[in-house]
Write a protein that holds these residues in place. Structure first.
Motif, PDB file in Angstrom:
ATOM      1  N   GLU A   1      67.476  -5.431  63.563  1.00 19.98           N
ATOM      2  CA  GLU A   1      66.441  -4.729  64.325  1.00 19.98           C
ATOM      3  C   GLU A   1      66.155  -3.350  63.736  1.00 19.98           C
ATOM      4  N   LEU A   2      67.204  -2.658  63.312  1.00 23.41           N
ATOM      5  CA  LEU A   2      67.000  -1.345  62.697  1.00 23.41           C
ATOM      6  C   LEU A   2      66.277  -1.468  61.365  1.00 23.41           C
ATOM      7  N   ALA A   3      66.647  -2.485  60.578  1.00 25.73           N
ATOM      8  CA  ALA A   3      65.976  -2.699  59.298  1.00 25.73           C
ATOM      9  C   ALA A   3      64.491  -2.967  59.505  1.00 25.73           C
ATOM     10  N   ASP A   4      64.175  -3.734  60.545  1.00 23.18           N
ATOM     11  CA  ASP A   4      62.775  -4.027  60.840  1.00 23.18           C
ATOM     12  C   ASP A   4      62.048  -2.771  61.315  1.00 23.18           C
ATOM     13  N   GLU A   5      62.720  -1.980  62.153  1.00 19.02           N
ATOM     14  CA  GLU A   5      62.092  -0.755  62.667  1.00 19.02           C
ATOM     15  C   GLU A   5      61.762   0.232  61.557  1.00 19.02           C
ATOM     16  N   PHE A   6      62.724   0.416  60.641  1.00 22.70           N
ATOM     17  CA  PHE A   6      62.539   1.406  59.589  1.00 22.70           C
ATOM     18  C   PHE A   6      61.860   0.844  58.341  1.00 22.70           C
TER      19      PHE A   6
ATOM     20  N   ARG B   1      73.096  -0.232  56.683  1.00 22.48           N
ATOM     21  CA  ARG B   1      74.564  -0.174  56.662  1.00 22.48           C
ATOM     22  C   ARG B   1      75.049   1.163  56.112  1.00 22.48           C
ATOM     23  N   GLN B   2      74.401   1.647  55.052  1.00 25.93           N
ATOM     24  CA  GLN B   2      74.797   2.944  54.497  1.00 25.93           C
ATOM     25  C   GLN B   2      74.596   4.057  55.512  1.00 25.93           C
ATOM     26  N   ALA B   3      73.482   4.006  56.238  1.00 23.64           N
ATOM     27  CA  ALA B   3      73.216   5.034  57.255  1.00 23.64           C
ATOM     28  C   ALA B   3      74.256   4.989  58.363  1.00 23.64           C
ATOM     29  N   LEU B   4      74.628   3.774  58.793  1.00 22.23           N
ATOM     30  CA  LEU B   4      75.613   3.646  59.863  1.00 22.23           C
ATOM     31  C   LEU B   4      76.984   4.142  59.422  1.00 22.23           C
ATOM     32  N   ARG B   5      77.333   3.876  58.159  1.00 24.99           N
ATOM     33  CA  ARG B   5      78.620   4.377  57.653  1.00 24.99           C
ATOM     34  C   ARG B   5      78.639   5.899  57.645  1.00 24.99           C
ATOM     35  N   ALA B   6      77.494   6.518  57.288  1.00 23.55           N
ATOM     36  CA  ALA B   6      77.426   7.981  57.282  1.00 23.55           C
ATOM     37  C   ALA B   6      77.622   8.537  58.690  1.00 23.55           C
ATOM     38  N   LEU B   7      77.026   7.877  59.677  1.00 23.41           N
ATOM     39  CA  LEU B   7      77.189   8.325  61.061  1.00 23.41           C
ATOM     40  C   LEU B   7      78.614   8.105  61.554  1.00 23.41           C
TER      41      LEU B   7
ATOM     42  N   ARG C   1      59.313   4.552  51.904  1.00 25.31           N
ATOM     43  CA  ARG C   1      60.411   4.115  52.756  1.00 25.31           C
ATOM     44  C   ARG C   1      61.451   5.206  52.909  1.00 25.31           C
ATOM     45  N   LEU C   2      62.089   5.180  54.052  1.00 25.21           N
ATOM     46  CA  LEU C   2      63.152   6.138  54.291  1.00 25.21           C
ATOM     47  C   LEU C   2      64.402   5.748  53.509  1.00 25.21           C
ATOM     48  N   SER C   3      65.119   6.759  53.055  1.00 20.82           N
ATOM     49  CA  SER C   3      66.401   6.546  52.404  1.00 20.82           C
ATOM     50  C   SER C   3      67.476   6.379  53.473  1.00 20.82           C
ATOM     51  N   PRO C   4      68.672   5.855  53.104  1.00 18.00           N
ATOM     52  CA  PRO C   4      69.768   5.795  54.080  1.00 18.00           C
ATOM     53  C   PRO C   4      70.065   7.142  54.719  1.00 18.00           C
ATOM     54  N   ARG C   5      69.989   8.188  53.929  1.00 20.53           N
ATOM     55  CA  ARG C   5      70.234   9.531  54.455  1.00 20.53           C
ATOM     56  C   ARG C   5      69.217   9.887  55.534  1.00 20.53           C
ATOM     57  N   GLU C   6      67.954   9.565  55.296  1.00 22.68           N
ATOM     58  CA  GLU C   6      66.915   9.899  56.262  1.00 22.68           C
ATOM     59  C   GLU C   6      67.030   9.043  57.528  1.00 22.68           C
ATOM     60  N   ILE C   7      67.415   7.771  57.353  1.00 20.95           N
ATOM     61  CA  ILE C   7      67.634   6.910  58.522  1.00 20.95           C
ATOM     62  C   ILE C   7      68.761   7.484  59.382  1.00 20.95           C
ATOM     63  N   ALA C   8      69.848   7.904  58.718  1.00 17.08           N
ATOM     64  CA  ALA C   8      70.963   8.510  59.457  1.00 17.08           C
ATOM     65  C   ALA C   8      70.511   9.755  60.200  1.00 17.08           C
TER      66      ALA C   8
END
Length: 292
Positions: free
Chosen positions: A44-49, A57-63, A14-21
């Motif tokens: 939808e993003l959780a399902d995609e990844f 949520r962590q990825a979105l906060r980083a962005l 699985r991708l990490s939050p960093r990789e999703i970002a």
């Protein structure tokens, strides 16, 4: 562009939050997501990844911290932020601040870029726009010279390192960094040399530093110096062989400070001394580097 779980999985994990970002950041960079567009919902993003919503949520906060999203906590899906107006006086995360400065640097006939860094992680996406403009025929530099200083594979790095202390030659943290250094350097070389098909004289050279650089430095055409501090923090990363608990840095998030010769005596002195520092390292204690 829809990316399936198979597309975004890394070595089957699985991708990490960093990789999703990073995936979402790349979609923004290439224009698949534009200013004002809404992101899919967290579900939808959780399902995609193929991850839990907490990772999204962590990825979105980083962005959001990078200034790429707005309305992250408003209940509805966030929107892609409008690009900030150029303001070289305000430091920005490297991922945000480096790309427009590199694009501007490619507006001269002879482009010269010198960089001292831990890997080429920030350079590859930041060069995307000027390379696209060259391929499109919008800009036409005659010559591009790129020199890059990266740590030697043979030294004991200050970071990244395992939290429990440095290991032997099979240290997975060192091996991970070395793989990233080599792969990113090879991609960068390929992308730049591809410009030769447009008649551009391209030279890219790497040399190995005998120490871990505490900062990343970019010198553009001898006229501008961009510098950012590497911030070390404890982090965990899941791999096929297990979880790596290490002290590492996120270079793309480091604040980038700009100094320009044209901005005054103080900035001009910083640019000149930075160029002398780089040239001295290049010509003295560094060695030829083969990315393998």
């Amino acid at each position: 562009m829809v990316v399936t779980q198979e597309n975004v999985a890394v070595n089957g994990s699985r991708l990490s939050p960093r990789e999703i970002a990073d995936v979402l950041r790349e979609r923004i960079r290439v224009g698949d997501l534009r200013a004002g567009d809404r992101l899919p919902t967290q579900a939808e993003l959780a399902d995609e990844f193929g991850v839990e919503r907490g990772a999204v949520r962590q990825a979105l906060r980083a962005l959001q911290d990078d200034g790429l999203l707005t309305n992250v906590s408003k209940g509805s899906p966030p929107r892609i932020a409008e690009p900030p107006a150029p303001d070289r006086g305000e430091p920005q995360p490297t991922m945000v601040g480096l790309a427009p400065r590199l694009t501007a640097a490619f507006g001269v006939p002879h482009v010269r870029i010198d960089a001292a860094c831990l890997t080429a992680e920030s350079l590859i996406p930041a060069l995307g726009e000027p390379l696209r403009l060259i391929h499109a025929g919008s800009i036409r530099p005659q010559k591009i010279d790129v020199r890059i200083l990266l740590p030697s594979r043979d030294i004991s790095l200050a970071f990244p390192v395992p939290v429990e202390g440095r290991g032997d030659d099979e240290d997975p943290v060192h091996h991970r960094w070395l793989s990233m250094r080599n792969a990113q350097g090879q991609v960068l070389s390929y992308n730049l040399r591809a410009l030769r098909s447009h008649g551009v004289d391209v030279s890219i050279t790497f040399r190995a530093l005998p120490f871990t650089p505490p900062v990343k430095l970019y010198l553009l055409n001898g006229q501008e110096a961009l510098i950012a501090y590497y911030m070390v923090a404890r982090t965990e990363e899941t791999t096929d062989s297990g979880t790596l608990d290490m002290y590492d840095v996120r270079g793309t998030e480091s604040l980038l400070f700009s100094f320009e010769k044209a901005a005054g005596q103080r900035d001009a002195a910083f640019v000149e001394e930075s160029q002398k520092w780089f040239d001295a390292l290049w010509e003295t204690i560094t060695t030829d580097l083969t990315l393998s």
